[in-house]
Design a protein around this motif. Structure first.
Motif, short mmCIF file in Angstrom:
data_model
loop_
_atom_site.label_atom_id
_atom_site.label_comp_id
_atom_site.label_asym_id
_atom_site.label_seq_id
_atom_site.Cartn_x
_atom_site.Cartn_y
_atom_site.Cartn_z
N PRO A 1 0.84 -1.10 0.03
CA PRO A 1 0.02 -0.01 0.01
C PRO A 1 0.94 1.35 0.05
O PRO A 1 0.39 2.35 -0.35
CB PRO A 1 -0.97 -0.14 1.18
N ASP A 2 2.08 1.11 0.38
CA ASP A 2 3.02 2.27 0.40
C ASP A 2 3.70 2.82 -0.95
O ASP A 2 4.33 3.87 -1.14
CB ASP A 2 4.10 2.27 1.45
N ILE A 3 3.29 1.74 -1.93
CA ILE A 3 4.26 2.11 -3.05
C ILE A 3 2.96 2.44 -4.16
O ILE A 3 2.05 1.83 -4.43
CB ILE A 3 4.85 0.96 -3.69
N ALA A 4 3.27 3.91 -4.67
CA ALA A 4 2.35 4.01 -5.61
C ALA A 4 2.30 3.69 -6.82
O ALA A 4 3.14 2.97 -7.34
CB ALA A 4 2.70 5.79 -5.91
N CYS A 5 1.12 3.47 -7.35
CA CYS A 5 0.84 2.98 -8.85
C CYS A 5 1.18 3.66 -10.01
O CYS A 5 0.39 3.48 -11.03
CB CYS A 5 -0.57 2.15 -9.10
N GLU A 6 2.02 4.86 -9.85
CA GLU A 6 1.87 5.91 -10.80
C GLU A 6 3.24 6.21 -10.87
O GLU A 6 4.14 6.23 -10.00
CB GLU A 6 1.15 6.95 -10.52
N ILE A 7 4.06 6.02 -12.37
CA ILE A 7 5.20 6.30 -12.53
C ILE A 7 5.43 7.67 -12.97
O ILE A 7 4.65 8.05 -13.64
CB ILE A 7 5.97 5.53 -13.87
N LYS A 8 6.35 8.51 -12.01
CA LYS A 8 6.23 9.81 -12.21
C LYS A 8 7.63 10.18 -12.90
O LYS A 8 8.70 10.34 -12.28
CB LYS A 8 6.27 10.60 -10.97
N THR A 9 7.56 10.68 -14.03
CA THR A 9 8.74 11.05 -14.90
C THR A 9 8.40 12.39 -15.79
O THR A 9 7.22 12.29 -16.13
CB THR A 9 9.55 9.91 -15.90
N ASP A 10 9.29 12.65 -16.51
CA ASP A 10 9.07 13.69 -17.40
C ASP A 10 8.03 13.27 -18.51
O ASP A 10 7.32 13.94 -19.15
CB ASP A 10 10.39 14.60 -17.97
N ALA A 11 8.69 12.14 -18.76
CA ALA A 11 7.96 11.53 -20.11
C ALA A 11 6.53 10.96 -19.73
O ALA A 11 5.61 11.36 -20.87
CB ALA A 11 8.84 9.74 -20.62
N THR A 12 6.25 10.53 -18.71
CA THR A 12 4.70 10.46 -18.29
C THR A 12 4.11 11.67 -18.20
O THR A 12 2.89 11.47 -18.55
CB THR A 12 4.62 9.23 -17.17
#
Length: 134
Positions: free
Chosen positions: A47-58
């Motif tokens: 539950p502590d790991i986000a399901c969203e990859i946050k990069t400039d590309a995304t």
């Protein structure tokens, strides 16, 4: 309105923990150079790991989806009817663990429009036969 969009986004991120989507499948099959099957497992079970990859590309890929959809509509004449990423959600009828978020609908939910972007450095990865599509 921004509060509603933020609430929808947070709800969507929590819901992503409950299904396997297209990006997850690519990672599970070893076809995603940025994520592995273990990454997917950890994202879905912790539950502590986000399901969203946050990069400039995304970030830019998501931010440019409405512009790409509008340009597609302008160039093709095909009506793009829904570009709200939170309402374009589909779950498999029998296998509820499979679901997806599409970028937009074409017509009255007749076809799916998937909007993709690529940086100029990615053009080298495309074959010569497809360079006219850039």
């Amino acid at each position: 309105m921004e509060n509603k969009q933020e609430w929808l986004r947070e709800h969507w991120l929590k819901e992503r923990k409950n299904y396997i989507g297209g990006s997850d499948l690519g990672a599970i099959c070893g076809l995603n150079p940025y994520r592995t099957a273990l990454d997917v497992y950890l994202e879905k079970t912790n539950p502590d790991i986000a399901c969203e990859i946050k990069t400039d590309a995304t970030y830019w890929g998501t931010a440019l989806e409405p512009l790409i959809a509008a340009e597609y509509e302008k160039r093709t004449g095909n009506l793009v009817t829904d570009t709200n990423r939170f309402s374009c959600f589909m779950r498999h009828k029998e296998h509820h663990f499979l679901a997806c978020n599409i970028d937009a609908w074409i017509g009255e939910n007749d076809y799916v429009l998937e909007c993709k972007t690529a940086g100029f450095t990615k053009t080298k990865e495309r074959s010569e036969e497809h360079t006219s599509e850039l």
